[in-house]
Enzyme design. Structure first.
Site, short mmCIF file in Angstrom:
data_model
loop_
_atom_site.label_atom_id
_atom_site.label_comp_id
_atom_site.label_asym_id
_atom_site.label_seq_id
_atom_site.Cartn_x
_atom_site.Cartn_y
_atom_site.Cartn_z
N GLY A 143 56.38 7.49 38.35
CA GLY A 143 55.52 7.61 37.25
C GLY A 143 54.67 6.61 36.83
N CYS A 161 53.10 41.28 37.62
CA CYS A 161 51.82 41.15 38.62
C CYS A 161 51.56 42.75 39.00
CB CYS A 161 52.20 40.30 39.86
SG CYS A 161 50.70 40.45 40.93
N CYS A 179 51.98 42.69 42.92
CA CYS A 179 53.45 42.78 43.95
C CYS A 179 54.67 42.94 42.83
CB CYS A 179 53.69 41.31 44.33
SG CYS A 179 53.89 39.92 43.16
N CYS A 204 49.33 37.58 40.43
CA CYS A 204 49.79 36.04 40.65
C CYS A 204 48.86 35.23 41.04
CB CYS A 204 50.59 36.09 41.97
SG CYS A 204 52.35 36.98 41.57
N CYS A 248 52.53 36.17 46.34
CA CYS A 248 52.23 37.50 46.27
C CYS A 248 52.28 38.17 47.32
CB CYS A 248 50.96 37.62 45.20
SG CYS A 248 50.39 39.00 44.58
#
Lengths: 354, 283, 189
Positions: free
Chosen positions: B32, B241, B244, B266, B272
């Site tokens: 980090g 979606c 899909c 998506c 997808c």
């Protein structure tokens, strides 16, 4: 049924073909050769060498042609090329006091050793657009016999009288901003490197602001010198430094008043500007900004934009700036979508509460 | 080994790669923390993924398979351009399948398909400093990170709650890494933040213009900043979606006409397409 | 005559780096390194591979290795030698290593300005030995290290109190390596 949009390699290839065509322009007219750019658009080349931080006229001219005359794009092309080049060594510090001068102006003394040399300048030209420029070649300009007298730096003359703050000489290895990130707070060598390749427009605007009261500045052009300086390198093969050629330079030393502090008597101080090529506006603006950034050194309050080191140094680079500004045209629809949904959710919360 | 004549393998010279590799190892060792590095000019503009490209160029080798996505999609122009760059300079194999890739360079998304151990996710980062909107001075943010003093950010999030009734950061929501450093997840939607937590893949972040590299090692705690009474909540459009049928994926809103018609699809095109193919195979 | 370095500097250093990156990302995992290298003793193939991959003119190296090994390192890496281990970016001991807390630790603001210790050991094996936890480790990892200097594990565990300052360690058995990043929580069994 809906089919997702595809960016596609073909769309990119077609766009680049169109770019090629636009770059070439009217095929009935001759293509501009890089030698013509290098020889005739000399100040454009100088600016690209400075901001591209690579002193090579031919490469800069090629970059300008490739960039369709967009000088920031040209500087970027040159930088991206220079970063791939091997490094053979480092030169000795340039001796600008010994420059071969074509122009030398001091605003602080009427006459001085070495004299004033106007040189090939726009100054005192009347800015009347020359509609007959294509008519023919000019006659050769008259030349004065070379003046053998040395032209010592004006600031050195003042320093000898004790009226100009001395710069501390140092043999310390300066940082190299092309290899390391900018150290913050930045030592002066890092600052100067950053400014020397900073965007000319940015430097100009900041320098201008110091003249208008944004920063404690009372500048005089102590000296502006333009010409060529020898580049010397030390090699293991020879016991003496070897002169490997000359580079074009513009150097400006701005003289500023300083009212003195507890530790220092009233004296003049300086701002320094140096540029590849003969960009005198760049060198002058850089000198103004350098002096403004020395506020801490002289115990001055840092109140004006030009005195804010991080603000100035982290926004001076036009290759960085143009990339980040222009990246806004890349797709951002994922983040935009999250903002949309967020806005809708917050609106719903508010409406439910009412 | 193929590449472009006159240029090094993966474009960068060996010295630059060594510098980047040293930086990457420090970044992994201090999860980090933003490690400054000597970013080079790349043949693509700053802001267009030069940090991610330098990281990828420093790690990539002939046995890698590279996937590049922008906005979750392999087909966006900049993803196409970067993929083509690595094919040219490293002759590397590329894929659009998340599961086949060893290195995934991304802008703004984490794939929906969970990543596995051994994969490396390289983020393109515009502004690595999570505090930059609150404190633009680098010298000051460096001091705040040293002290782990993140009060500014807590106050900002709290003010959101007072003003809007909820935390109003929809993307680039700051995270704490291994309980020590506040980190910008690069501007991914908050929806993706939970995927970073204890991810089995290595996550590397490159910010070229800002000259910073940082990292999250595998299986590392990554916690989105929040408050007990206002827990962090990832947002997605509340739809399925249209292609899909996925009800768990992040969706793009597509305008289909100029009278309010819209569908949601998506953002992750591979996810997808894989789902659509599976559905077709089942039919 | 100086023994050769990597047969293919570009690809061999890439492969060695990926082993290092994987090892630093998964502390306690052991990776092969240095195949094909035969540097002068006391350098081993793994030590040589790590030095060739990470060290160069920008990284002062401290080592007490004998002259022939130093010549090999200077020739292939081009690294300057630091006289004082506290000023070195990389520390590659041959005899008893300098104490961990005598090496560059970085600062609170810039913890990355710390040394990396490249430590030769006799052997490395996964699954037994030191208990490791922290970033990169799903639950717990074990690493068995033969030939670590006396007191090393305790000194490494103690530096966790200085985090984010601290030294990162690359352990090199003759033909394999493992890493101990400063983020690690290490305990001896």
């Amino acid at each position: 049924m809906y089919v997702a949009v595809k960016g596609g390699e073909r769309a990119i290839a077609n766009a680049h073909a169109w770019l090629e065509e636009a770059r070439r322009g009217d095929p009935a007219l001759p293509r501009i050769a890089p030698e013509q750019i290098a020889g005739q658009l000399t100040l454009a080349v100088d600016r690209v060498m400075a901001e591209g931080s690579c002193c090579d006229r031919e490469l800069a001219a090629i970059a300008i042609a490739q960039a369709r005359g967009d000088l920031i794009e040209a500087a970027f092309l040159l930088r991206a090329y220079r970063t791939t080049l091997p490094r053979f060594g480092y030169s000795r510090p340039l001796e600008t006091a010994a420059m071969r001068l074509i122009r030398r102006v001091s605003a602080t003394y009427k006459d001085l050793p070495g004299g004033q040399i106007l040189g090939p300048t726009f100054d005192y030209t009347h800015r009347l657009l020359d509609l007959a420029a294509a008519a023919g070649d000019p006659p050769p300009a008259p030349r004065a016999p070379a003046d053998p007298a040395a032209a010592p730096r004006v600031t050195e003359l003042l320093a000898r009288e004790g009226l100009m703050a001395r710069e501390e000489a140092s043999d310390a290895e300066p940082p190299d901003l092309t290899r390391q990130p900018l150290p913050i707070p930045a030592p002066r060598p890092a600052r100067l490197q950053n400014l020397a390749r900073g965007d000319e427009g940015f430097l100009l605007a900041l320098g201008y602001s110091t003249q208008r009261g944004y920063g404690n500045s009372h500048p005089f052009v102590g000296e502006l010198r333009i010409g060529w300086a020898s580049v010397e390198v030390e090699t293991p093969e020879f016991p003496f430094p070897v002169d490997i050629g000359e580079i074009p330079l513009a150097e400006c030393q701005m003289v500023n008043q300083f009212h003195g502090s507890a530790g220092a008597p009233p004296q003049f101080t300086r701002g320094y500007g140096l540029s590849f090529g003969h960009g005198e506006r760049r060198a002058m603006a850089m000198a103004l900004v350098d002096r403004a950034l020395r506020a801490d050194e002289y115990g001055e309050e840092r109140a004006a934009p030009a005195q804010q080191e991080e603000f100035v140094l982290l926004h001076s680079d036009n290759v960085e700036a143009t990339g980040f500004v222009e990246h806004l045209k890349l797709p951002h629809y994922v983040d935009f979508q999250s903002e949309l949904e967020n806005l809708r959710a917050i609106r719903a919360l508010k409406e439910a509460a009412e | 080994m193929s590449g472009v004549p006159g240029f090094s393998y993966a474009y960068l010279d060996e010295g630059t790669k060594r510098m980047l590799r040293r930086t990457l190892l420090k970044a992994v060792a201090i999860p980090g923390y933003q490690v400054p590095f000597g970013a080079r000019e790349m043949p693509l503009p700053y802001g267009w993924g030069t940090g991610g490209i330098q990281v990828t160029a420093a790690i990539i080798g002939p046995s890698d398979v590279l996937k590049v996505i922008d906005q979750g999609s392999d087909d966006t122009t900049n993803a196409v351009s970067i993929r083509r760059f690595f094919r040219r300079v490293a002759g590397v194999a590329t894929t659009e399948r998340t599961t086949e890739a060893t290195i995934i360079q991304t802008r703004h998304r984490i794939p929906e398909t969970p990543l596995r151990e051994g994969q490396i996710l390289v983020y393109q980062v515009p502004m690595p400093e999570p505090l930059f909107r609150l404190e633009p001075r680098l010298a000051e943010t460096r001091r705040l990170h040293a002290l782990a003093d993140y009060g500014l950010m807590q106050v900002r999030l709290y003010e959101d709650i007072v003003r809007h009734g909820a935390i109003a950061t929809a993307y680039n929501h700051p995270v704490m890494v291994d309980g020590r450093y506040l980190m910008s997840p690069s501007p991914i939607p908050a929806f993706d933040n939970p995927k970073m937590h204890r991810m089995p893949a290595l996550q590397l972040f490159g910010a070229g213009r800002e000259k910073r590299i940082y990292a999250v090692p595998p299986y590392t705690d990554v916690v989105s900043l929040d408050f007990e009474d206002h827990p962090f909540r990832p947002i997605r459009a509340p739809h399925a979606c249209a292609l899909c049928g996925a009800a768990d994926s992040y969706l793009d809103e597509v305008l289909t006409d100029d009278s309010g018609g819209r569908i949601f699809v998506c953002s992750d095109t591979d996810y997808c397409a894989t789902r659509q193919a599976a559905r077709q195979a089942a039919e | 005559m100086i023994a050769p370095g990597f047969a293919d500097p570009t690809l061999d250093s890439q492969a060695t780096f990926r082993a290092l990156l994987a090892a630093m990302s998964h502390p306690g995992r052991v990776h092969p390194a240095g195949r094909g290298l035969s540097p002068p003793a006391p350098l081993t193939p793994a030590l040589a591979a790590v030095a060739l991959t990470l060290c160069d003119a920008d990284t002062p190296l401290w080592t007490d290795a004998p002259e022939e090994a130093r010549r090999w390192l200077a020739f292939h890496c081009g690294c300057p030698f630091a006289g004082d281990p506290a000023r070195a970016a990389f520390v590659l001991p041959h005899g008893a290593p300098p104490p961990l807390d005598s090496l560059a630790q970085g600062t609170e603001e810039e913890p990355h300005l710390s040394a990396t210790l490249i430590l030769p050991v006799a052997s490395l094996a996964e699954g037994a030995g030191w208990r490791l936890a922290g970033p990169g480790i799903a639950a717990e990892a074990r690493l068995s290290v033969a030939g670590a200097p006396p007191g090393f594990a305790a000194a490494f565990a103690a530096q966790r109190a200085r985090f984010p300052r601290g030294v990162d360690v690359i352990l090199c058995a003759p033909d394999r390596l493992a890493c101990l990043p400063r983020s690690l929580r290490l305990s001896e069994v």
